[in-house]
Design an enzyme around this catalytic site. Structure first.
Site, PDB file in Angstrom:
ATOM      1  N   GLY A 202      13.251  22.844   8.276  1.00  0.00           N
ATOM      2  CA  GLY A 202      14.651  22.590   8.616  1.00  0.00           C
ATOM      3  C   GLY A 202      15.578  23.101   7.522  1.00  0.00           C
ATOM      4  O   GLY A 202      15.228  23.082   6.345  1.00  0.00           O
TER       5      GLY A 202
ATOM      6  N   GLU B 208       0.687  12.000 -24.497  1.00  0.00           N
ATOM      7  CA  GLU B 208       2.025  11.562 -24.094  1.00  0.00           C
ATOM      8  C   GLU B 208       3.027  11.911 -25.202  1.00  0.00           C
ATOM      9  O   GLU B 208       2.852  11.519 -26.357  1.00  0.00           O
ATOM     10  CB  GLU B 208       2.018  10.040 -23.833  1.00  0.00           C
ATOM     11  CG  GLU B 208       3.382   9.403 -23.707  1.00  0.00           C
ATOM     12  CD  GLU B 208       4.280  10.017 -22.637  1.00  0.00           C
ATOM     13  OE1 GLU B 208       3.872  10.042 -21.471  1.00  0.00           O
ATOM     14  OE2 GLU B 208       5.393  10.483 -22.981  1.00  0.00           O
TER      15      GLU B 208
ATOM     16  N   ASP C 105      13.226  10.453  -2.667  1.00  0.00           N
ATOM     17  CA  ASP C 105      13.025  11.136  -3.951  1.00  0.00           C
ATOM     18  C   ASP C 105      14.034  12.244  -4.208  1.00  0.00           C
ATOM     19  O   ASP C 105      14.203  12.662  -5.358  1.00  0.00           O
ATOM     20  CB  ASP C 105      11.620  11.773  -3.985  1.00  0.00           C
ATOM     21  CG  ASP C 105      10.524  10.759  -4.272  1.00  0.00           C
ATOM     22  OD1 ASP C 105      10.802   9.548  -4.266  1.00  0.00           O
ATOM     23  OD2 ASP C 105       9.372  11.198  -4.500  1.00  0.00           O
TER      24      ASP C 105
ATOM     25  N   ALA D  26       8.104   5.060  -2.842  1.00  0.00           N
ATOM     26  CA  ALA D  26       8.090   5.121  -1.378  1.00  0.00           C
ATOM     27  C   ALA D  26       8.943   4.013  -0.767  1.00  0.00           C
ATOM     28  O   ALA D  26       9.673   4.237   0.205  1.00  0.00           O
ATOM     29  CB  ALA D  26       6.652   5.019  -0.881  1.00  0.00           C
TER      30      ALA D  26
ATOM     31  N   HIS E  19      -3.195 -24.278  -5.088  1.00  0.00           N
ATOM     32  CA  HIS E  19      -4.160 -24.286  -6.176  1.00  0.00           C
ATOM     33  C   HIS E  19      -5.561 -24.129  -5.616  1.00  0.00           C
ATOM     34  O   HIS E  19      -5.887 -24.770  -4.615  1.00  0.00           O
ATOM     35  CB  HIS E  19      -4.082 -25.612  -6.940  1.00  0.00           C
ATOM     36  CG  HIS E  19      -5.131 -25.732  -7.998  1.00  0.00           C
ATOM     37  ND1 HIS E  19      -5.029 -25.057  -9.198  1.00  0.00           N
ATOM     38  CD2 HIS E  19      -6.303 -26.414  -8.029  1.00  0.00           C
ATOM     39  CE1 HIS E  19      -6.097 -25.340  -9.937  1.00  0.00           C
ATOM     40  NE2 HIS E  19      -6.893 -26.159  -9.263  1.00  0.00           N
TER      41      HIS E  19
END
Ligand code: FAD
Ligand code: AMP
Length: 479
Positions: free
Chosen positions: A122, A211, A319, A327, A451
């Site tokens: 699209g 990292e 996103d 999501a 519990h």
């Protein structure tokens, strides 16, 4: 004559397919276009999440968790097994079947709700027109009253580690290793790097995570990131902080990675390398120059609080717009936009979006961290409860971690929850529900928790905010 719909959604991931279903439920004539080609060579709906994201990664996390338990934890219970082995081909086939069932499920939901699914590409044109090019077909024009863009994101690539056929891979490639690498490197200690690193580590790989940042899980609450780093290190993950990758060389079926660590240039050789340095919004070939939709300086589609772009009648969600790449955030934006198109005043609460890392133990949080509250000068109280003091966690040998709840010092309103431990994702959701109702820590403290459940750690942490925890000593006994 061109086709005409009330709503055309471009992108059929958890943002787009949910938006399309909700719009159709509300009586709007809706089409959803997606270009994804599944493993069987046919168009599928479900996007990143169902095809190469949330779902397949959780399928592999589940298999590898069971394998690790059988190998290392059964003995604790007095259960002996023969040699425990894992059939990687079978593991991958199970994952693929789950993906297939779920993507077929989206197609079924489209049929049930009357959404027209269109397989192809699209493009947004001026005047709320969409150019739709079916796979292997000719472009055609579709007119729309409203367009919802939900084209999602793709992995970032970094020049020092360009992807190769099967040695340097992104998250998608890391879901497809056909054998367990002996030495696995992961660039990036984010959610995806930690989850996929955990999968292959549990199956036997020696995992090193490189990292660039100095702080582990820098977006998480400091107590959580410290605990998680300690636990992953104990599991055997070699976490190198402040290690910025500067180059890589593939030779003889292995990859040597160079990185800067503590002012020195170092290198390590791995059998496989996963590049997991984040994702970027995907808008390639999507927008005609005169369609009126603008991008921000980071390449996201510019939208307001209700996901309206700069062009009236054109919306964008998930996103491809600002906010966490999750999501459930994409889906809720999809519902909000469909309802707004229908004329409701739906709003989304961006302050209460949970994040979960599906490692073992799980890590989850919602709301403000203690560091954020400090920086904002907001007065707060903290309540913590360790799983080591929770009966159900002890019964299941899952005593690592804690629940931490932060609440406003004057009003007691819950501002955040930060959890490392068994079922952290589900426990965090309990606090999400409470926060949505504006709950105080005392409110949770007054509720009855079954519990023995690990949920009782949430109850006790809420009680601890006001120094009223029962199963641990409180820091400041209440007068
Ligand atoms: P996407 O799911 O990326 O879908 C976009 C769709 O648009 C795609 O199907 C694409 O084919 C289509 N498209 C793009 N351009 C066009 C076009 N021009 N024409 C037609 N179609 C187009 N999130 C979580 O919340 N929990 C998790 O546990 C989690 N785990 C993850 C694990 C991994 C390994 C990865 C990679 C991601 C994970 N995520 C997780 C993130 C999650 O997958 C994304 O946040 C989510 O998929 C975003 O949804 P979306 O609808 O915005 O976009
Ligand atoms: P996330 O965005 O949560 O998926 O995390 C990606 C991580 O990769 C971040 O923590 C980044 O700091 C890290 N990162 C990005 N580039 C590099 C690099 N060249 N070397 C090491 N780590 C990196």
């Amino acid at each position: 004559m061109s086709k005409k719909f009330d709503v055309v959604v471009i992108g059929g991931g958890p943002g787009g397919y949910v938006a399309a279903i909700r719009a159709a439920q509300l009586g709007l004539n809706t089409a959803c276009i997606d270009k994804w080609i599944g493993k069987e060579g046919k168009g599928v709906f479900g996007g990143t999440c169902l095809n190469v994201g949330c779902i397949p990664s959780k399928a592999l996390l589940d298999t590898s968790h069971k394998y690790e338990e059988a190998k290392h934890d059964f003995d604790l219970h007095g259960i002996s097994t023969g040699e425990v082995t894992v059939d990687i081909a079978k593991m991958l086939a199970r994952k693929d079947q789950i993906v297939k069932n779920l993507t077929m499920g989206v197609a079924t939901l489209f049929k049930a709700n009357g959404v027209t699914g269109l397989e192809g590409v699209g493009k947004v044109l001026a005047g709320k027109k969409v150019e739709y090019t079916p796979h292997g077909g000719e472009a055609e024009l579709i007119e729309a009253e409203h367009i919802i863009i939900a084209t999602g994101s793709v992995p970032f690539n970094i020049p020092p580690a360009p992807l190769t056929e099967d040695i340097i891979v992104d998250s998608t490639g890391a879901l497809e290793f056909t054998s367990v690498p002996e030495k696995l490197g992961v660039i990036g200690a984010g959610v995806i790097g930690l989850e996929l690193g955990s999968v292959w580590m549990r199956l036997g790989a020696k995992v090193t995570v490189l990292e660039a940042q100095d702080k582990f899980l820098h977006v998480a609450d400091s107590a959580v990131s410290k605990e998680a780093q300690k636990l992953f290190t104990k599991q055997g993950m070699d976490i190198r902080l402040g290690a910025r990758v500067t180059g890589s060389e593939v030779k003889d079926g292995k990859v040597t990675v160079t990185f800067q660590e503590g002012g020195e240039e170092k290198s390590e050789t791995f059998d496989k390398l996963i590049v997991a340095v984040g994702r970027r919004p995907f808008t390639e070939g999507l927008l005609a120059a005169d369609c009126g939709v603008n991008l921000d300086e980071r390449g996201f589609i510019h939208v307001d609080d209700s996901c309206q772009t700069d062009a009236p009648g054109i919306w964008a969600i998930g996103d491809v717009v600002r906010g966490p790449m999750l999501a459930h955030k994409a889906s809720e934006e999809g519902v909000m936009v469909a309802e707004r198109i229908h004329g409701h005043k739906a709003q989304m609460n961006y302050d209460v979006i949970p994040s979960v890392i599906y490692t073992s133990p799980e890590i989850a949080w919602v709301g403000k961290t203690e560091d954020q509250l400090k920086a904002e000068g907001e007065p707060y109280n903290v309540g913590m409860f360790p799983f080591a003091a929770n009966g159900r966690a002890m019964a299941g040998n899952q005593t690592d971690g804690f629940v931490k709840i932060v609440a406003h010092a004057e009003t007691d309103r819950i501002l955040g929850a930060h959890i490392v431990g068994p079922n952290a994702g589900d426990l965090c959701q309990q606090v999400v529900v409470a926060m949505e109702f504006g709950s105080s820590a005392e409110d949770i403290g007054m509720m009855v928790f079954a519990h023995p459940t690990v949920s009782e750690a949430v109850h006790e942490a809420a009680l601890a905010v006001n120094n009223a925890a029962i199963h641990k000593a409180n820091r400041r006994p209440k007068k």
